[in-house]
Design an enzyme around this catalytic site. Structure first.
Site, short mmCIF file in Angstrom:
data_model
loop_
_atom_site.label_atom_id
_atom_site.label_comp_id
_atom_site.label_asym_id
_atom_site.label_seq_id
_atom_site.Cartn_x
_atom_site.Cartn_y
_atom_site.Cartn_z
N GLY A 208 42.04 -6.75 29.50
CA GLY A 208 40.84 -6.88 29.36
C GLY A 208 40.17 -5.70 28.84
O GLY A 208 41.07 -4.78 28.31
N ASN A 209 38.76 -5.57 28.62
CA ASN A 209 38.17 -4.48 28.24
C ASN A 209 36.80 -4.38 28.95
O ASN A 209 36.26 -5.16 29.88
CB ASN A 209 37.72 -4.92 26.60
CG ASN A 209 36.92 -6.12 26.52
OD1 ASN A 209 35.91 -6.09 26.74
ND2 ASN A 209 37.30 -6.97 25.57
N ARG A 210 35.86 -3.38 28.53
CA ARG A 210 34.74 -2.80 29.36
C ARG A 210 33.68 -3.85 29.26
O ARG A 210 32.48 -3.44 29.71
CB ARG A 210 34.44 -1.43 29.09
CG ARG A 210 35.64 -0.70 29.54
CD ARG A 210 35.29 0.96 29.37
NE ARG A 210 36.46 1.71 29.46
CZ ARG A 210 36.97 2.22 30.71
NH1 ARG A 210 36.52 1.71 31.66
NH2 ARG A 210 38.12 2.91 30.75
N SER A 211 33.66 -4.88 28.31
CA SER A 211 32.25 -5.42 27.82
C SER A 211 31.77 -5.99 29.29
O SER A 211 32.44 -6.74 30.01
CB SER A 211 32.80 -6.39 26.98
OG SER A 211 31.28 -7.38 26.89
N ALA A 275 33.15 -9.22 23.13
CA ALA A 275 34.29 -8.28 22.63
C ALA A 275 35.76 -9.04 22.75
O ALA A 275 36.18 -9.03 23.87
CB ALA A 275 34.43 -7.16 23.58
#
Ligand code: CTP
Length: 408
Positions: A208-211, A275
């Protein structure tokens, strides 16, 4: 949206009046000028001082008070109003409004104003379901009133049923929508994406990512409040999405691509704030990957084979049928902001690119503020100050609206 708006808030005598004090306070904080009118029965539940303290304005109760000021003011209040809200709307006042009575300050203003009427009925559930109340509500709806359905739950009577006044955020959403129905995005269909994507590794793990989704949510809310019909396509986020729009949940990049392609076919604008993961695991494991299992390499390490995800915006750039679609992209960068932003603007054929340096304090993932630079298709570069994401969203739609006007 609420800044400077004149809202007449009619409060009737029901136990839900305490919730409306909170609503008044939130409206005042958002810049609205709230003129509260209490019916005689409401004034039995709560003193006018409660409301004047939170509205910072006079509160009206008795149309017939001896100075005659209230009687003179009712025409003025009705004429100045952008919106008349009645919450909680009791069965008695609903009946008086439906039949055009003008026997107190609230009903007199309701007859004299041209402003839209928003009603939030709240009462004991048998009273709400009574054919007389339902017929009165239908009559008011036929005349153009908007009715917020009561929620089902515990009622003051101790019973469970439909009759509860919804909480402040729900009331606020209805108020914003109604005020925005003639806004500069009225009649426009817009698609906004928000949040990160989660690319599965196995049934329990993902990349995943930090969005946080906050920027996309702010954009979707702002569009809704300006009258747009909004489709919000949400990847992964822990924050609940806003009300008053179509929300599609698409955890992976591939799912988001399908949803975006379908939604933009009917849309005027697409704002890709999500994102989107550039890579996904080529073949996610169908069972949880266990230590020491066959998935591991001989030295105990684990190799994930990643393949490129489609670039949603870049794919749309190739579609000539979508030439009229206004496209806005985001670029989160940690180096070479200007060079990368200009390159993305051109390669994805965007009208506007919103770039931010996510390594800067107060900017980017998870913050409530953002410091962005707008790159326009005509070459203009417009840096904005560090602003709350809600204000960044307003600035972005301010730039999109004139582009929509150029459409045939
Ligand atoms: N985007 C997209 N599809 C992808 C990746 C990104 O539509 N698979 C969109 C994003 O929503 C954003 C813009 O493209 O509006 C730029 O995203 P970003 O990740 O910053 O850029 P990339 O194109 O992935 O470029 P790079 O890998 O060079 O940073």
């Amino acid at each position: 949206m609420l800044q400077g708006k004149r809202i007449v808030l009619g409060v009737c005598g029901g136990i839900a009046v305490y919730k409306v004090a909170d609503l008044t306070s939130k409206l005042q904080q958002a810049g609205a000028l709230v003129d509260v009118i209490l019916t005689a029965h409401a004034a039995e539940f709560v003193r006018p001082l409660t409301f004047s303290t939170v509205s910072h304005r006079p509160v009206y109760t008795d149309l017939w008070e001896p100075t005659g000021q209230a009687a003179a003011r009712h025409i003025e209040l009705g004429a100045a109003a952008d919106l008349l809200v009645v919450a909680p709307a009791t069965a008695n006042t609903i009946a008086r409004l439906a039949h055009g009575l003008a026997d107190d300050m609230l009903t007199a203003v309701a007859l004299s104003t041209m402003a839209p009427l928003l009603l939030a009925p709240a009462m004991e559930h048998h009273m709400y379901q009574h054919p007389a109340t339902q017929a009165n509500l239908r009559l008011l709806a036929e005349r153009g009133a908007t009715i917020i359905p009561p929620e089902t739950g515990h009622l003051a009577s101790g019973e469970i049923g439909a009759g509860r006044l919804p909480e402040t955020p729900v009331l606020l959403t209805h108020i914003r929508r109604l005020l925005g129905r003639d806004g500069d995005l009225a009649g426009r269909r817009v698609v906004v994406t928000a949040g990160g994507t989660q690319e599965p590794i196995d049934p329990v793990r993902y990349i995943g990512n930090r969005s946080s989704g906050l920027m996309g949510f702010a954009l979707a809310e702002e569009a809704r409040d300006r009258g747009a019909d909004v489709t919000l396509i949400v990847g992964a986020t822990n924050t609940p999405p806003p009300d008053g729009m179509r929300v599609l949940h698409t955890p992976t990049a591939l799912a988001m691509r399908d949803a975006v392609r379908e939604a933009v076919a009917q849309a005027d604008a697409l704002v890709m704030a999500a994102a989107v993961a550039d890579y996904r695991v080529s073949e996610p494991a169908t069972q949880k990957i266990k230590k020491g299992s066959a998935a591991e390499n001989a030295d105990g390490s684990l190799t994930l084979h990643l393949v490129r995800n489609p670039d949603i915006l870049a794919e749309l750039a190739e579609e000539r049928a979508l030439d009229g679609l206004v496209r806005v992209g985001f670029a989160a960068e940690t180096t070479d902001l200007e060079r990368n932003a200009t390159k993305k603007l051109k390669s994805k054929r965007l009208n506007l690119l919103v770039a931010n340096d996510v390594s800067k304090a107060g900017s980017g993932f998870g913050t409530i503020t953002n410091e962005v630079t707008l790159y326009h298709a005509d070459g203009r570069i417009e840096p904005l100050a560090l602003l709350p994401k809600t204000e960044v969203a307003a600035a972005i739609w301010d730039r999109i609206v004139p582009l929509l006007k150029h459409k045939t």
